[in-house]
Structure formats: C-alpha cells, structure tokens
Design a protein around this motif. Structure first.
Motif, PDB file in Angstrom:
ATOM      1  N   LEU A   1       5.265  49.306  12.966  1.00 30.46           N
ATOM      2  CA  LEU A   1       6.057  50.477  13.348  1.00 30.46           C
ATOM      3  C   LEU A   1       7.535  50.120  13.443  1.00 30.46           C
ATOM      4  O   LEU A   1       8.400  50.851  12.945  1.00 30.46           O
ATOM      5  CB  LEU A   1       5.561  51.016  14.694  1.00 30.46           C
ATOM      6  CG  LEU A   1       6.428  52.076  15.377  1.00 30.46           C
ATOM      7  CD1 LEU A   1       6.505  53.347  14.544  1.00 30.46           C
ATOM      8  CD2 LEU A   1       5.893  52.380  16.785  1.00 30.46           C
ATOM      9  N   MET A   2       7.839  48.973  14.048  1.00 29.09           N
ATOM     10  CA  MET A   2       9.243  48.598  14.242  1.00 29.09           C
ATOM     11  C   MET A   2       9.941  48.265  12.929  1.00 29.09           C
ATOM     12  O   MET A   2      11.163  48.420  12.817  1.00 29.09           O
ATOM     13  CB  MET A   2       9.347  47.432  15.222  1.00 29.09           C
ATOM     14  CG  MET A   2       9.100  47.825  16.677  1.00 29.09           C
ATOM     15  SD  MET A   2      10.081  49.264  17.228  1.00 29.09           S
ATOM     16  CE  MET A   2      11.759  48.686  16.926  1.00 29.09           C
ATOM     17  N   VAL A   3       9.216  47.813  11.920  1.00 26.02           N
ATOM     18  CA  VAL A   3       9.819  47.623  10.597  1.00 26.02           C
ATOM     19  C   VAL A   3      10.367  48.956  10.096  1.00 26.02           C
ATOM     20  O   VAL A   3      11.486  49.033   9.574  1.00 26.02           O
ATOM     21  CB  VAL A   3       8.795  47.047   9.602  1.00 26.02           C
ATOM     22  CG1 VAL A   3       9.296  47.154   8.167  1.00 26.02           C
ATOM     23  CG2 VAL A   3       8.489  45.589   9.939  1.00 26.02           C
ATOM     24  N   LEU A   4       9.589  50.016  10.288  1.00 24.14           N
ATOM     25  CA  LEU A   4      10.016  51.339   9.829  1.00 24.14           C
ATOM     26  C   LEU A   4      11.131  51.904  10.696  1.00 24.14           C
ATOM     27  O   LEU A   4      12.042  52.570  10.195  1.00 24.14           O
ATOM     28  CB  LEU A   4       8.807  52.281   9.812  1.00 24.14           C
ATOM     29  CG  LEU A   4       7.642  51.828   8.915  1.00 24.14           C
ATOM     30  CD1 LEU A   4       6.469  52.797   9.019  1.00 24.14           C
ATOM     31  CD2 LEU A   4       8.094  51.702   7.463  1.00 24.14           C
ATOM     32  N   VAL A   5      11.092  51.636  11.996  1.00 19.01           N
ATOM     33  CA  VAL A   5      12.166  52.096  12.883  1.00 19.01           C
ATOM     34  C   VAL A   5      13.469  51.373  12.546  1.00 19.01           C
ATOM     35  O   VAL A   5      14.542  51.983  12.483  1.00 19.01           O
ATOM     36  CB  VAL A   5      11.778  51.873  14.358  1.00 19.01           C
ATOM     37  CG1 VAL A   5      12.944  52.241  15.283  1.00 19.01           C
ATOM     38  CG2 VAL A   5      10.553  52.711  14.728  1.00 19.01           C
ATOM     39  N   ARG A   6      13.386  50.055  12.311  1.00 18.72           N
ATOM     40  CA  ARG A   6      14.598  49.302  11.952  1.00 18.72           C
ATOM     41  C   ARG A   6      15.151  49.761  10.611  1.00 18.72           C
ATOM     42  O   ARG A   6      16.370  49.778  10.411  1.00 18.72           O
ATOM     43  CB  ARG A   6      14.275  47.807  11.914  1.00 18.72           C
ATOM     44  CG  ARG A   6      13.901  47.200  13.260  1.00 18.72           C
ATOM     45  CD  ARG A   6      13.693  45.701  13.146  1.00 18.72           C
ATOM     46  NE  ARG A   6      13.044  45.168  14.333  1.00 18.72           N
ATOM     47  CZ  ARG A   6      11.865  44.559  14.334  1.00 18.72           C
ATOM     48  NH1 ARG A   6      11.211  44.388  13.193  1.00 18.72           N
ATOM     49  NH2 ARG A   6      11.339  44.101  15.448  1.00 18.72           N
ATOM     50  N   SER A   7      14.279  50.124   9.692  1.00 18.96           N
ATOM     51  CA  SER A   7      14.730  50.632   8.404  1.00 18.96           C
ATOM     52  C   SER A   7      15.550  51.893   8.585  1.00 18.96           C
ATOM     53  O   SER A   7      16.611  52.069   7.981  1.00 18.96           O
ATOM     54  CB  SER A   7      13.528  50.922   7.492  1.00 18.96           C
ATOM     55  OG  SER A   7      12.838  49.748   7.162  1.00 18.96           O
ATOM     56  N   HIS A   8      15.050  52.786   9.438  1.00 15.99           N
ATOM     57  CA  HIS A   8      15.761  54.047   9.689  1.00 15.99           C
ATOM     58  C   HIS A   8      17.099  53.764  10.344  1.00 15.99           C
ATOM     59  O   HIS A   8      18.123  54.383   9.989  1.00 15.99           O
ATOM     60  CB  HIS A   8      14.907  54.952  10.571  1.00 15.99           C
ATOM     61  CG  HIS A   8      15.461  56.325  10.756  1.00 15.99           C
ATOM     62  ND1 HIS A   8      16.339  56.645  11.766  1.00 15.99           N
ATOM     63  CD2 HIS A   8      15.284  57.471  10.036  1.00 15.99           C
ATOM     64  CE1 HIS A   8      16.666  57.913  11.690  1.00 15.99           C
ATOM     65  NE2 HIS A   8      16.037  58.454  10.650  1.00 15.99           N
TER      66      HIS A   8
END
Length: 341
Positions: free
Chosen positions: A86-93
């Motif tokens: 999940l945090m990979v996707l949050v950091r991407s955003h």
C-alpha cells in the motif's frame, strides 16, 4: 487484489475518494476520516484490522520522500493489500509519478533511469541474488527498501557488494510501514524506549510515535500518542537498534535465550528457514529449527560459531518448504502443529 486496480483506488482515496478496505471479511461502514484499513501481518496466522487515516498515510509518504531527497518512481513487487505494498502506491502518488507494477519474483524489475525505488522483503532479495541478471537490474535502482523481517548482515553485504543500494526498514502496519530506515527515524517519527522486565538488560520496549501512527484497531480505542511495539531494543537519541521480539525471550534449561538472535544467525545462512520454541518436559522449552536441507548435527556445528551452547537447536525438522502466512512470514501455528503431530 489486482495491482492496477489498487493503484487507481489508492489515488482516488488520497484525493478524497472512498476509503480502502484491505482486511479480510466484509467491510463495515467506515468513518469519513479513514483512508485505509489493513490487516496486521502477524506470524501466527491471526490478524487485526488496522485503521490508517489519510493524514497518516500522507505523512508517512512525505517523510520517506524527504529522507530520499527527491521524488522517485516506485516499483510495486509486493501485495498491495498489505501495508508495505500500500505504501508503495501512496509514495507514488506523493511523488507525482505513476507506479511501475511488477512481479513478486522481481524477474521484470527494471529501473527507468529517472530515479527509482523498490520495496521488498528479505526472502525476495535472497532469491533475486541467485540470478546475475536480476541482481544487475536491482543495482540500477536508487533505493531498495528491505523490511518485513530482520535483514541478515551476510545477505545485506552480498547485495551491497553487487552494487544494490540497500535500506533496511523497521515498522509495522500500525506505523504505515517502515518508519525507521537503517536505524534512523524518518523526519517526524518519535522513538522512545520504555522499561520492560522481559527485555534483556540494557534494553527496553520500543515505542513509536508521530503523524504516521494508526488511529487504532477497528472498533478499539486510538493509541495514546504512541504505539508500544512488541519489540525490544536500544535508542541513543539518533540510532535505533532493534534486538528482537519481547515474546521471543524464552527460558530453556534455566537460561534466558533470545529467539531473535537465533533467527538472525540461522537466516544469515539460510533465509528460507524458521526457528520455534516449543514446550519440553526436560528443558522447559526446546529450540526447533525448520529448514529445507541439513540435519541437527550440521546446523548445531554451523551455528556454534555465533551462538552459545544454550541457544543451539535441540530438534531439527526437514521440510520441503516453509508454511507462510498471507503476509509472507513463517506460519508459527502451522510449524507448531508439525512438531506436535
């Protein structure tokens, strides 16, 4: 959960859209300030629903980007329904870049050449190093975060010798994933050592605080400003050293033994192995080692270089493969059943 759908859902959530239910079971109606509910990735197969606010998720991503010094392209090679993915996707955003969705075996991992980061677990790194091709590609990343379990010194040294830029992370679902990198808390993260009789002398229980903290377990109370982890360690005001799990300190033959230390010694030789303490009439508890190769004598001989005699395994179980929880950790409940059957 399909990764492409997850990437879009995370972006919509962070922009004020529906909260994400990433835990098992049917989602209840969630309060408006909830960003996501994830399941803890415990080693017993049990899990609890962890409530993460949008504020906590954004804060965790911002502190990661601040530590890295620049926005990077994040590559997803973990299940997106657990906090690390999940945090990979949050950091991407937060970086304003689209995530790169890849295979969990890292066979298709390739940097864009414009600043790249990857988040994996030690087992993935261990297996990746078997392939010269994958190893060379990982060396092209600006940062390879490794968390979810202790990273053995030998495994890290092998990766760094191959040119891979390793960052060992420490954290959990309750802290939006890794919030301490290479022993140093991320900006805004607070670390405190709390006295605990179970901790070895000179150490204490690790407490973590900051905006990245969860709002509590679903249906439970919010934490009072900090989260008391189940780990012990030391902190000198700058650098955190994680010793192991408080519930991993056992007494065998009248001697206190740290299972975390044993696991680190075992995993330095074979990451696909597990250690368990089980009740024993003679010793109080005995140490059991599970691995895909070797025998008791060979393992005791190898481990004697790093461990006292009291910490050496007293039973060996040869397995074809380790049972693992949905979060990828050795399933201790299943291992215990094997010993007792």
């Amino acid at each position: 959960m399909e990764a492409a759908w997850a990437a879009g859902a995370v972006a919509r959530m962070l922009e004020g859209g529906p909260a994400l239910w990433l835990a098992p079971g049917v989602p209840p109606e969630l309060p408006a300030d909830v960003g996501a509910v994830v399941a803890t990735s415990g080693s017993t197969g049990d899990s609890k629903p962890v409530v993460l606010s949008r504020t906590a998720l954004r804060s965790a991503a911002a502190s990661s980007q601040q530590r890295l010094g620049a926005p990077l392209t994040w590559h997803l090679a973990l299940a997106p329904h657990y906090v690390a993915g999940l945090m990979v996707l949050v950091r991407s955003h937060a970086a304003g870049r689209s995530p790169v969705l890849g295979a969990t075996d890292l066979s298709d991992a390739r940097s864009t050449g414009e600043g790249d980061a990857l988040s994996i677990v030690p087992t993935q790194l261990h297996r990746a190093l078997r392939s010269a091709t994958v190893t060379a590609r990982l060396a092209g990343f600006d940062a390879v975060l490794v968390g979810g379990a202790a990273l053995g010194r030998e495994l890290r040294e092998r990766a760094e010798a191959a040119g891979i830029r390793i960052i060992e992370t420490y954290g959990m679902s309750e802290t939006c994933g890794g919030c301490v990198w290479d022993g140093v808390p991320l900006p805004g993260v607070e670390v405190r050592i709390v006295p605990d009789a179970r901790a070895p002398e000179g150490s204490g229980r690790i407490a973590l605080g900051g905006q990245m903290l969860f709002d509590g377990y679903l249906g439970g109370e919010a934490p009072a400003g900090e989260f008391l982890t189940g780990d012990f360690g030391t902190f000198d005001g700058t650098h955190l050293v994680v010793g192991g799990r408080l519930d991993d300190v056992v007494i065998t033959g009248g001697v206190n033994v740290d299972l975390g230390r044993i696991r680190r010694a075992v995993e330095a030789r074979e990451p696909d192995a597990a250690v368990l303490a089980v009740p024993d009439e003679e010793w109080g508890v005995r140490i059991v080692l599970f691995a895909t190769h070797g025998d008791l004598g060979a393992w005791r001989g190898a481990l004697a270089a790093d461990l006292p005699r009291s910490a050496l395994p007293r039973q060996f179980v040869l397995v074809d493969s380790l049972p693992r929880t949905a979060g990828g950790k050795p399933d201790r409940s299943a291992l215990l059943e094997w010993v007792q059957s």
